[in-house]
Design a protein around this motif. Structure first.
Motif, PDB file in Angstrom:
ATOM      1  N   GLU B 112       0.696  -1.124  -0.054  1.00 27.88           N
ATOM      2  CA  GLU B 112      -0.331   0.091  -0.035  1.00 27.88           C
ATOM      3  C   GLU B 112       0.901   1.076   0.057  1.00 27.88           C
ATOM      4  O   GLU B 112       1.744   1.390   1.074  1.00 27.88           O
ATOM      5  CB  GLU B 112      -1.048   0.251   1.092  1.00 27.88           C
ATOM      6  N   VAL B 113       0.666   2.079  -0.876  1.00 27.78           N
ATOM      7  CA  VAL B 113       1.520   3.420  -1.139  1.00 27.78           C
ATOM      8  C   VAL B 113       0.583   4.514  -1.083  1.00 27.78           C
ATOM      9  O   VAL B 113      -0.410   4.453  -1.521  1.00 27.78           O
ATOM     10  CB  VAL B 113       2.273   3.260  -2.467  1.00 27.78           C
ATOM     11  N   ALA B 114       1.078   5.594  -0.074  1.00 26.85           N
ATOM     12  CA  ALA B 114       0.216   6.763   0.010  1.00 26.85           C
ATOM     13  C   ALA B 114       1.277   7.782  -0.642  1.00 26.85           C
ATOM     14  O   ALA B 114       2.339   8.006  -0.593  1.00 26.85           O
ATOM     15  CB  ALA B 114      -0.030   7.088   1.452  1.00 26.85           C
ATOM     16  N   LEU B 115       0.443   8.887  -1.583  1.00 32.55           N
ATOM     17  CA  LEU B 115       1.200  10.108  -1.936  1.00 32.55           C
ATOM     18  C   LEU B 115       0.189  11.239  -1.255  1.00 32.55           C
ATOM     19  O   LEU B 115      -0.734  11.249  -1.434  1.00 32.55           O
ATOM     20  CB  LEU B 115       0.898  10.081  -3.538  1.00 32.55           C
ATOM     21  N   VAL B 116       1.153  12.018  -0.475  1.00 38.27           N
ATOM     22  CA  VAL B 116       0.531  12.919   0.478  1.00 38.27           C
ATOM     23  C   VAL B 116       0.905  14.481  -0.076  1.00 38.27           C
ATOM     24  O   VAL B 116       1.974  14.749  -0.386  1.00 38.27           O
ATOM     25  CB  VAL B 116       1.107  12.805   1.841  1.00 38.27           C
ATOM     26  N   PHE B 117      -0.175  15.134  -0.356  1.00 38.37           N
ATOM     27  CA  PHE B 117      -0.157  16.548  -0.681  1.00 38.37           C
ATOM     28  C   PHE B 117      -0.779  17.559   0.155  1.00 38.37           C
ATOM     29  O   PHE B 117      -1.748  17.256   0.893  1.00 38.37           O
ATOM     30  CB  PHE B 117      -1.135  16.651  -2.116  1.00 38.37           C
ATOM     31  N   GLY B 118       0.227  18.650   0.553  1.00 43.92           N
ATOM     32  CA  GLY B 118      -0.458  19.343   1.400  1.00 43.92           C
ATOM     33  C   GLY B 118      -1.269  20.550   0.938  1.00 43.92           C
ATOM     34  O   GLY B 118      -1.821  20.591  -0.184  1.00 43.92           O
ATOM     35  N   ARG B 119      -1.352  21.687   1.758  1.00 48.39           N
ATOM     36  CA  ARG B 119      -2.127  22.789   1.584  1.00 48.39           C
ATOM     37  C   ARG B 119      -1.880  23.517   0.357  1.00 48.39           C
ATOM     38  O   ARG B 119      -0.809  23.625   0.182  1.00 48.39           O
ATOM     39  CB  ARG B 119      -2.411  23.774   2.832  1.00 48.39           C
ATOM     40  N   GLU B 120      -2.786  24.252  -0.598  1.00 46.38           N
ATOM     41  CA  GLU B 120      -2.309  25.010  -1.631  1.00 46.38           C
ATOM     42  C   GLU B 120      -1.486  26.039  -1.392  1.00 46.38           C
ATOM     43  O   GLU B 120      -0.714  26.337  -2.161  1.00 46.38           O
ATOM     44  CB  GLU B 120      -3.709  25.674  -2.236  1.00 46.38           C
ATOM     45  N   ASP B 121      -1.349  26.566  -0.339  1.00 46.48           N
ATOM     46  CA  ASP B 121      -0.762  27.883   0.114  1.00 46.48           C
ATOM     47  C   ASP B 121       0.933  27.475   0.659  1.00 46.48           C
ATOM     48  O   ASP B 121       1.802  28.325   0.634  1.00 46.48           O
ATOM     49  CB  ASP B 121      -1.370  29.132   0.813  1.00 46.48           C
ATOM     50  N   ARG B 122       0.893  26.377   1.655  1.00 55.61           N
ATOM     51  CA  ARG B 122       1.985  26.247   2.249  1.00 55.61           C
ATOM     52  C   ARG B 122       2.253  24.669   2.344  1.00 55.61           C
ATOM     53  O   ARG B 122       3.155  24.485   3.248  1.00 55.61           O
ATOM     54  CB  ARG B 122       2.271  26.898   3.693  1.00 55.61           C
ATOM     55  N   GLY B 123       1.808  23.714   1.414  1.00 51.96           N
ATOM     56  CA  GLY B 123       2.180  22.477   1.374  1.00 51.96           C
ATOM     57  C   GLY B 123       1.950  21.805   2.774  1.00 51.96           C
ATOM     58  O   GLY B 123       1.145  21.907   3.357  1.00 51.96           O
ATOM     59  N   LEU B 124       3.003  20.907   3.083  1.00 57.11           N
ATOM     60  CA  LEU B 124       2.734  19.968   4.227  1.00 57.11           C
ATOM     61  C   LEU B 124       3.721  20.776   5.280  1.00 57.11           C
ATOM     62  O   LEU B 124       4.776  21.309   4.792  1.00 57.11           O
ATOM     63  CB  LEU B 124       3.357  18.564   3.931  1.00 57.11           C
ATOM     64  N   THR B 125       3.247  20.280   6.730  1.00 54.40           N
ATOM     65  CA  THR B 125       4.316  20.884   7.794  1.00 54.40           C
ATOM     66  C   THR B 125       5.400  20.061   7.768  1.00 54.40           C
ATOM     67  O   THR B 125       5.402  18.941   7.251  1.00 54.40           O
ATOM     68  CB  THR B 125       3.526  20.888   9.278  1.00 54.40           C
TER      69      THR B 125
END
Lengths: 257, 257
Positions: B112-125
Motif C-alpha cells: 500500500e502506497v500513499a502520496l501525500v499532498f499539502g495545503r495549496e498555500d503552504r504544502g505539508l508541515t
C-alpha cells in the motif's frame, strides 16, 4: 531547448484554461504562448487562474489561423486522442521530449518547436492534425481519457523540462548525491560504520540481548537496516552516544544488583 | 500497482481543486482518494471540476488526521518543495514511480502506497513531512515553483501510470510498432523499396532531372528522405503510380516535339 518551444492553443473556449496553461508553462520555465482565435482573451478569469504567471499571458501572441501560429516552426507536434482514420506517427510525451532534445542537439541553430493543443471538447480537427509531423498522446485511462487542457499542457511541459534538465550537467537531475538533493552532512566512512557496528555488538552483549555463543543473524539484520539508510557522520555520532549511554546505565544497574 | 496507490490531500482549501485532483486521478486510472480535514467537501465546485470523475469523489474517504489517512500504508511519499532544514531523501516523480514499481515487484503481496499532498498555500508541515519515507519534488522552475494542486497530482499520477504501463507487456508503451500505435497498412518490404528507387531513378533520367553521367548524391538524398519516413505498401504504390504517370506525360511530350 525550452526557449525554442511554443505552446499553441487552438480555439480555447474557457479563458480560465488559458490561465491554467500559462501557470503550467511557467512552472516548467516555458514562456512562449500562442493563441489561435480564442473565445475570450484577455480575460480576468485567465489572469486569476494564472496565479502570477501574468507575464506569459501579457506576452502571449493572438493570431487568427493555425498557419500563422506555426510560422517558422521546424517541428510541429499535435496533441491527439488515439484512434484516427489515417494513423499518423504517434509518440508518448516522454518520446516526444526525447525527440525534441535530439533534434536540438543535432542541429547547429535552435530548432523552433510547436506543441499544438485543440479545443476542450473535441481537440484538433483532422486537417489541423495533418499539419503536424508527429502526434503526441498521453497514455490515459481508455475509459476516461480526456485530460483538462491545463493538465495536458502540464504533463507535456513537465516531460520537456525533464529532457532539458537531463541535458544539463549542472541540473538537479544530475546531482551526484544519491538522494537527488544535497545532503547537509557528510556520509559516514566505512571505518566509522565498522566501529559503530562493533560498538553496537558489544553493547548488545552487555545488555544480554545478543548471546555471543548463539548470535544467529542478528548483527547481519541490524547491519542491513543501517546500511540501507546510508548514515551520515552526525547520525553515527548520535547512535554511538546512545550506545555509550546504554552501556553506562547497564553498568550502574549491574553495580546496584 | 495503481490499485494499491492512494492519493492523500491534507487540509485542501478549495473544493474545486479536489474535483481537479479526482479528474487527474481517473485520467490515469488511480481511484483511491483520501481527504484529511478538507475545508469544504462534498461541494458542487468539486463535482463541476471533476468533469465526470464523480465516482472518485463519491468513494473518497474523509478523515480528520493524517495518521488515519496513512493506516496500513507501507510506503509514504510526501510532495515537497525543495529546501528543508533537515534534508530528507528526495526523489523526482520518475524516480518515485520507479521505486513504487520496484517495491511492488519485490513483494509477494501488494504494497500500500500513499502520496501525500499539502495545503495549496503552504504544502505539508515539517511534522507531516517527517512521517514520510521519501519526499517527491517536481523539478519546477526555481523562480515560479508552486504548481496548482491538481496539476501536481496529474504529474505524479502520470509517472505512476507510465511505470505501471512499462511493466505490462500488453500496454501501448510496449507496442512493437515503432510509431507507438498500430499502423493501418503493412510496411513496404525491402525489395518493394528497391524497385521503387530503381523506378524513381529511371523516371528522373527520362525527365532529364538526373544525369546518369553525373549523378552526384541525388539518389542518396532521395533514398534517405524516403527511408526516413518508413513507407507502407500503399504509399509505395501511390509513388510508383506518380512515376508511371510522369513517364507517360514525358513520352507524350516527346512525341509532340
Amino acid at each position: 531547448m525550452l526557449a525554442s518551444v511554443r505552446i499553441v492553443l487552438v480555439n480555447t473556449s474557457h479563458p480560465g484554461n488559458i490561465g491554467g496553461v500559462a501557470r503550467a508553462m511557467k512552472n516548467m520555465a516555458i514562456s512562449k504562448l500562442v493563441l489561435v482565435d480564442p473565445k475570450e482573451f484577455p480575460s480576468e478569469k485567465a489572469t486569476a487562474r494564472a496565479s502570477g504567471a501574468t507575464d506569459i499571458l501579457e506576452s502571449a501572441e493572438v493570431v487568427s489561423t493555425l498557419e500563422q501560429a506555426l510560422e517558422g516552426c521546424q517541428l510541429v507536434v499535435g496533441a491527439s486522442a488515439r484512434s484516427r482514420h489515417i494513423p499518423w506517427p504517434v509518440v508518448n510525451p516522454r518520446e516526444m521530449a526525447q525527440q525534441v532534445a535530439a533534434v536540438q542537439k543535432e542541429s547547429d541553430a535552435a530548432v523552433e518547436v510547436a506543441l499544438v493543443f485543440g479545443r476542450e471538447d473535441r481537440g484538433l480537427t483532422n486537417e489541423e492534425l495533418h499539419r503536424c509531423h508527429r502526434h503526441v498522446h498521453i497514455p490515459s485511462n481508455p475509459d476516461f481519457s480526456s485530460l483538462n487542457l491545463a493538465a495536458a499542457v502540464q504533463v507535456i511541459c513537465y516531460e520537456l523540462r525533464m529532457a532539458a534538465l537531463a541535458e544539463d550537467p549542472a541540473s538537479e537531475l544530475n546531482d551526484v548525491s544519491r538522494w537527488g538533493t544535497a545532503w547537509d552532512i557528510e556520509s559516514a566512512t566505512s571505518d566509522e560504520l565498522e566501529r559503530f557496528f562493533e560498538h553496537l555488538e558489544q553493547a548488545l552483549i552487555e545488555i544480554d540481548f545478543l548471546d555471543p555463543d548463539n548470535p544467529r543473524q542478528l548483527m547481519t539484520r541490524l547491519r542491513r537496516l543501517y546500511m540501507r539508510s546510508h548514515p551520515d557522520k552526525v547520525e553515527i555520532g548520535i547512535l554511538r552516544g546512545i550506545l555509550t549511554a546504554t552501556q553506562k546505565v547497564q553498568k550502574q544497574g549491574g553495580d546496584h544488583v
